[in-house]
Scaffold this motif. Sequence first.
Motif, PDB file in Angstrom:
ATOM      1  N   TRP A   4      -6.914 -13.809 -57.744  1.00  0.00           N
ATOM      2  CA  TRP A   4      -8.162 -13.383 -58.380  1.00  0.00           C
ATOM      3  C   TRP A   4      -8.979 -14.633 -58.672  1.00  0.00           C
ATOM      4  CZ3 TRP A   4      -9.784  -8.515 -58.758  1.00  0.00           C
ATOM      5  CH2 TRP A   4     -10.887  -8.227 -59.552  1.00  0.00           C
ATOM      6  N   PRO A   5     -10.303 -14.567 -58.570  1.00  0.00           N
ATOM      7  CA  PRO A   5     -11.099 -15.789 -58.741  1.00  0.00           C
ATOM      8  C   PRO A   5     -11.180 -16.326 -60.177  1.00  0.00           C
ATOM      9  CG  PRO A   5     -12.526 -13.902 -58.342  1.00  0.00           C
ATOM     10  CD  PRO A   5     -11.105 -13.433 -58.150  1.00  0.00           C
ATOM     11  N   ASP A   6     -11.118 -15.469 -61.194  1.00  0.00           N
ATOM     12  CA  ASP A   6     -11.169 -15.945 -62.579  1.00  0.00           C
ATOM     13  C   ASP A   6      -9.804 -16.490 -62.970  1.00  0.00           C
ATOM     14  OD1 ASP A   6     -13.859 -15.275 -63.095  1.00  0.00           O
ATOM     15  OD2 ASP A   6     -13.292 -13.187 -63.409  1.00  0.00           O
ATOM     16  N   ASP A   7      -9.792 -17.372 -63.963  1.00  0.00           N
ATOM     17  CA  ASP A   7      -8.528 -17.964 -64.368  1.00  0.00           C
ATOM     18  C   ASP A   7      -8.374 -17.904 -65.884  1.00  0.00           C
ATOM     19  OD1 ASP A   7      -6.172 -19.031 -63.335  1.00  0.00           O
ATOM     20  OD2 ASP A   7      -6.779 -21.083 -63.746  1.00  0.00           O
ATOM     21  N   ASP A   8      -7.124 -17.857 -66.321  1.00  0.00           N
ATOM     22  CA  ASP A   8      -6.772 -17.823 -67.735  1.00  0.00           C
ATOM     23  C   ASP A   8      -7.443 -16.662 -68.469  1.00  0.00           C
ATOM     24  OD1 ASP A   8      -5.004 -19.932 -67.487  1.00  0.00           O
ATOM     25  OD2 ASP A   8      -6.548 -21.431 -67.851  1.00  0.00           O
ATOM     26  N   VAL A   9      -7.335 -15.490 -67.868  1.00  0.00           N
ATOM     27  CA  VAL A   9      -7.849 -14.250 -68.451  1.00  0.00           C
ATOM     28  C   VAL A   9      -6.643 -13.362 -68.777  1.00  0.00           C
ATOM     29  CG1 VAL A   9      -9.242 -12.176 -68.084  1.00  0.00           C
ATOM     30  CG2 VAL A   9      -9.981 -14.365 -67.114  1.00  0.00           C
ATOM     31  N   GLU A  32      -7.544 -25.069 -77.602  1.00  0.00           N
ATOM     32  CA  GLU A  32      -8.431 -25.521 -76.522  1.00  0.00           C
ATOM     33  C   GLU A  32      -9.342 -24.396 -76.014  1.00  0.00           C
ATOM     34  OE1 GLU A  32      -6.017 -27.270 -73.487  1.00  0.00           O
ATOM     35  OE2 GLU A  32      -5.197 -28.781 -74.851  1.00  0.00           O
ATOM     36  N   ARG A  33      -9.122 -23.190 -76.535  1.00  0.00           N
ATOM     37  CA  ARG A  33      -9.914 -22.014 -76.124  1.00  0.00           C
ATOM     38  C   ARG A  33      -9.851 -21.814 -74.606  1.00  0.00           C
ATOM     39  NH1 ARG A  33     -13.327 -20.117 -80.144  1.00  0.00           N
ATOM     40  NH2 ARG A  33     -14.846 -19.408 -78.616  1.00  0.00           N
ATOM     41  N   ARG A  34      -8.667 -21.987 -74.075  1.00  0.00           N
ATOM     42  CA  ARG A  34      -8.419 -21.853 -72.644  1.00  0.00           C
ATOM     43  C   ARG A  34      -8.498 -20.397 -72.200  1.00  0.00           C
ATOM     44  NH1 ARG A  34      -3.257 -24.489 -70.434  1.00  0.00           N
ATOM     45  NH2 ARG A  34      -4.126 -24.466 -68.380  1.00  0.00           N
ATOM     46  N   PHE A  35      -7.921 -19.499 -73.000  1.00  0.00           N
ATOM     47  CA  PHE A  35      -7.813 -18.106 -72.593  1.00  0.00           C
ATOM     48  C   PHE A  35      -9.051 -17.293 -72.967  1.00  0.00           C
ATOM     49  CE2 PHE A  35      -3.328 -19.351 -72.862  1.00  0.00           C
ATOM     50  CZ  PHE A  35      -2.932 -18.980 -71.589  1.00  0.00           C
ATOM     51  N   ALA A 131     -16.454 -13.864 -78.620  1.00  0.00           N
ATOM     52  CA  ALA A 131     -17.147 -14.800 -77.730  1.00  0.00           C
ATOM     53  C   ALA A 131     -16.303 -15.114 -76.487  1.00  0.00           C
ATOM     54  CB  ALA A 131     -17.453 -16.090 -78.481  1.00  0.00           C
ATOM     55  N   ARG A 132     -15.016 -14.785 -76.532  1.00  0.00           N
ATOM     56  CA  ARG A 132     -14.113 -15.066 -75.407  1.00  0.00           C
ATOM     57  C   ARG A 132     -13.732 -13.816 -74.637  1.00  0.00           C
ATOM     58  NH1 ARG A 132      -9.750 -18.495 -78.626  1.00  0.00           N
ATOM     59  NH2 ARG A 132      -8.780 -18.653 -76.585  1.00  0.00           N
ATOM     60  N   VAL A 133     -14.390 -12.700 -74.946  1.00  0.00           N
ATOM     61  CA  VAL A 133     -14.085 -11.424 -74.298  1.00  0.00           C
ATOM     62  C   VAL A 133     -14.941 -11.251 -73.061  1.00  0.00           C
ATOM     63  CG1 VAL A 133     -14.228  -8.902 -74.569  1.00  0.00           C
ATOM     64  CG2 VAL A 133     -13.279 -10.310 -76.406  1.00  0.00           C
ATOM     65  N   MET A 134     -14.298 -10.825 -71.986  1.00  0.00           N
ATOM     66  CA  MET A 134     -15.002 -10.515 -70.730  1.00  0.00           C
ATOM     67  C   MET A 134     -15.023  -8.998 -70.592  1.00  0.00           C
ATOM     68  SD  MET A 134     -13.160 -13.317 -68.302  1.00  0.00           S
ATOM     69  CE  MET A 134     -14.306 -13.121 -66.951  1.00  0.00           C
ATOM     70  N   GLU A 135     -16.210  -8.452 -70.378  1.00  0.00           N
ATOM     71  CA  GLU A 135     -16.306  -6.998 -70.236  1.00  0.00           C
ATOM     72  C   GLU A 135     -16.909  -6.672 -68.900  1.00  0.00           C
ATOM     73  OE1 GLU A 135     -16.598  -4.841 -74.145  1.00  0.00           O
ATOM     74  OE2 GLU A 135     -18.007  -6.487 -74.449  1.00  0.00           O
TER      75      GLU A 135
END
Length: 135
Positions: A4-9, A32-35, A131-135
């Motif tokens: 998958w193209p996105d990382d650390d999700v 580090e706010r990686r995820f 702020a770190r949520v992907m929808e």
Amino acid sequence: MSRWPDDDVILYDGVCVFCSRWVRFVANRDVERRFRFTAIQSAYGTRLAQAFGIDPKDPDTNAVLHGGVAWLKSDAALTVLSLLPRWGWVRVFFAVPKPLRDAVYSLVARNRYRIFGKYDKCFVPDADIRARVME
């Protein structure tokens, strides 16, 4: 393992109390706010779930995309934990045979609503996590 193209999700069940606590646990330790996070009930989360063979209506695992690979079940949990500061020691559990690790994971996953509860609607994180949520 799918690419998958996105990382650390981290893909999680947004109505599961235990899963939502997992998101908070990770976010609070991920200095580090990686995820980033996506609920399986979101449009993006549903697409991810379907791409990796997870039924969005009855999820039996969370997943983490790391290194371009989707890790599922116990591999997902151990991968996430091992990348958090001071949690690298959990890598020793990769030595436990995967079928045994996944059997324990699946037992908890199957009973998570009964043991921990279920929200009526998708968990809404606080502003920092939001702020770190992907929808």
